[in-house]
Design a protein around this motif. Structure first.
Motif, PDB file in Angstrom:
ATOM      1  N   ARG A 109       0.832  -1.205   0.000  1.00 24.87           N
ATOM      2  CA  ARG A 109       0.000   0.000   0.000  1.00 24.87           C
ATOM      3  C   ARG A 109       0.868   1.258   0.000  1.00 24.87           C
ATOM      4  NH1 ARG A 109      -1.957   4.149   2.506  1.00 24.87           N
ATOM      5  NH2 ARG A 109      -0.389   3.870   4.133  1.00 24.87           N
ATOM      6  N   ALA A 110       1.926   1.238   0.804  1.00 26.61           N
ATOM      7  CA  ALA A 110       2.822   2.383   0.871  1.00 26.61           C
ATOM      8  C   ALA A 110       3.498   2.619  -0.479  1.00 26.61           C
ATOM      9  CB  ALA A 110       3.865   2.178   1.959  1.00 26.61           C
ATOM     10  N   GLY A 111       3.926   1.540  -1.118  1.00 24.76           N
ATOM     11  CA  GLY A 111       4.562   1.679  -2.422  1.00 24.76           C
ATOM     12  C   GLY A 111       3.650   2.324  -3.445  1.00 24.76           C
ATOM     13  N   GLY A 112       2.363   1.983  -3.377  1.00 16.88           N
ATOM     14  CA  GLY A 112       1.411   2.563  -4.308  1.00 16.88           C
ATOM     15  C   GLY A 112       0.971   3.962  -3.935  1.00 16.88           C
ATOM     16  N   SER A 113       1.279   4.392  -2.715  1.00 12.15           N
ATOM     17  CA  SER A 113       0.850   5.700  -2.223  1.00 12.15           C
ATOM     18  C   SER A 113       1.978   6.724  -2.204  1.00 12.15           C
ATOM     19  CB  SER A 113       0.268   5.562  -0.809  1.00 12.15           C
ATOM     20  OG  SER A 113      -0.821   4.678  -0.802  1.00 12.15           O
TER      21      SER A 113
END
Length: 257
Positions: A109-113
């Motif tokens: 999720r962090a990578g996509g955010s």
């Protein structure tokens, strides 16, 4: 008009090259993007680094790529249902980065955010933080590559100090996911448990390929029902509602129980 539909799974994954990194949705066999996985198998792509909760079973899901020795490294939280996985890991043929399940979800999720890293309490006081987890073995059973120590810091929470370990975000070259319904703009709706890691994997991929059971026109989806907006999805392939779906472990009650 934005139209992200591709004609076939094989065309949608054709530019996934040897050595690519992939985030793949699914939990057990629920929500596996099997049409995309089989297309990737058929085109012969190898030396893949894959991030997924698990690696399917010996003859289904990501297990078909593993059996063909197309995977160089897995980043997963659970790998216990695949005997070939065990064999390759213990013989030194496969690298494994074991990651706590919630941490893996948040890393995707962090990578996509656009978040580079975050601190979490999960793993503090264990080899997850301290390092030393085997990532690759030598053929003789000795450890060839072990995990490195991670940064641990103390933060005051609710008036008390607690230790947290630094985890870096995950982003990959591609993402492969399965959804129940999608439109030509890439907006996706997932079905119950098949939602699992699919939205998170989709977010982490710089190019996301989604197989959908039903493709509809833009405007047909209720915006309140959309689980993943099309901004994260780049290619959509319709595979139909009769696509095979395996059950990992079928458990039924005894007659009369």
């Amino acid at each position: 008009m934005i139209d992200k539909q591709w004609a076939s799974a094989s065309e949608a994954v054709a530019d996934i090259e040897d050595g690519s990194s992939l985030a793949v949705g699914g939990f057990g066999l629920s929500g596996n993007p099997i049409a995309l996985i089989e297309a990737l198998l058929a085109q012969g792509t190898r030396d893949l680094s894959i991030v997924s909760n698990n690696c399917g079973v010996d003859d289904w899901g990501l297990g078909v790529l593993l059996a063909a020795q197309r995977i160089r490294k897995m980043t997963s939280s659970y790998v216990g249902e695949n005997k070939e996985f065990e064999r390759q890991f213990l013989s030194g043929e496969l690298e494994l980065e074991l990651t706590p399940q919630g941490t893996l979800a948040e890393k995707l999720r962090a990578g996509g955010s656009g978040i580079a890293a975050f601190y979490t309490q999960t793993g503090v006081g264990t080899q997850v933080a301290e390092g030393g987890l085997p990532r690759r073995y030598n053929p003789d059973g000795t450890v060839a590559v072990a995990s490195a120590p991670k940064d641990v810091r103390s933060f005051e929470v609710a008036g008390e100090p607690h230790e947290y370990v630094l985890e870096e975000a995950i982003s990959t070259d591609f993402a492969l996911v399965h959804a129940l319904v999608g439109d030509r703009h890439g907006n996706l709706i997932f079905n119950k448990a098949a939602r699992n890691f699919n939205p998170l994997a989709a977010m982490a991929g710089r190019i996301c390929v989604a197989q959908v059971e039903q493709l509809v026109e833009p405007g047909e989806l209720d915006p309140d029902r959309v689980h993943l907006p099309g901004v994260f999805v780049h290619r959509v392939v319709e595979v139909g509602g009769d696509i095979a779906k395996r059950i990992e472990r079928r458990t039924v009650a005894a007659e009369g129980a």
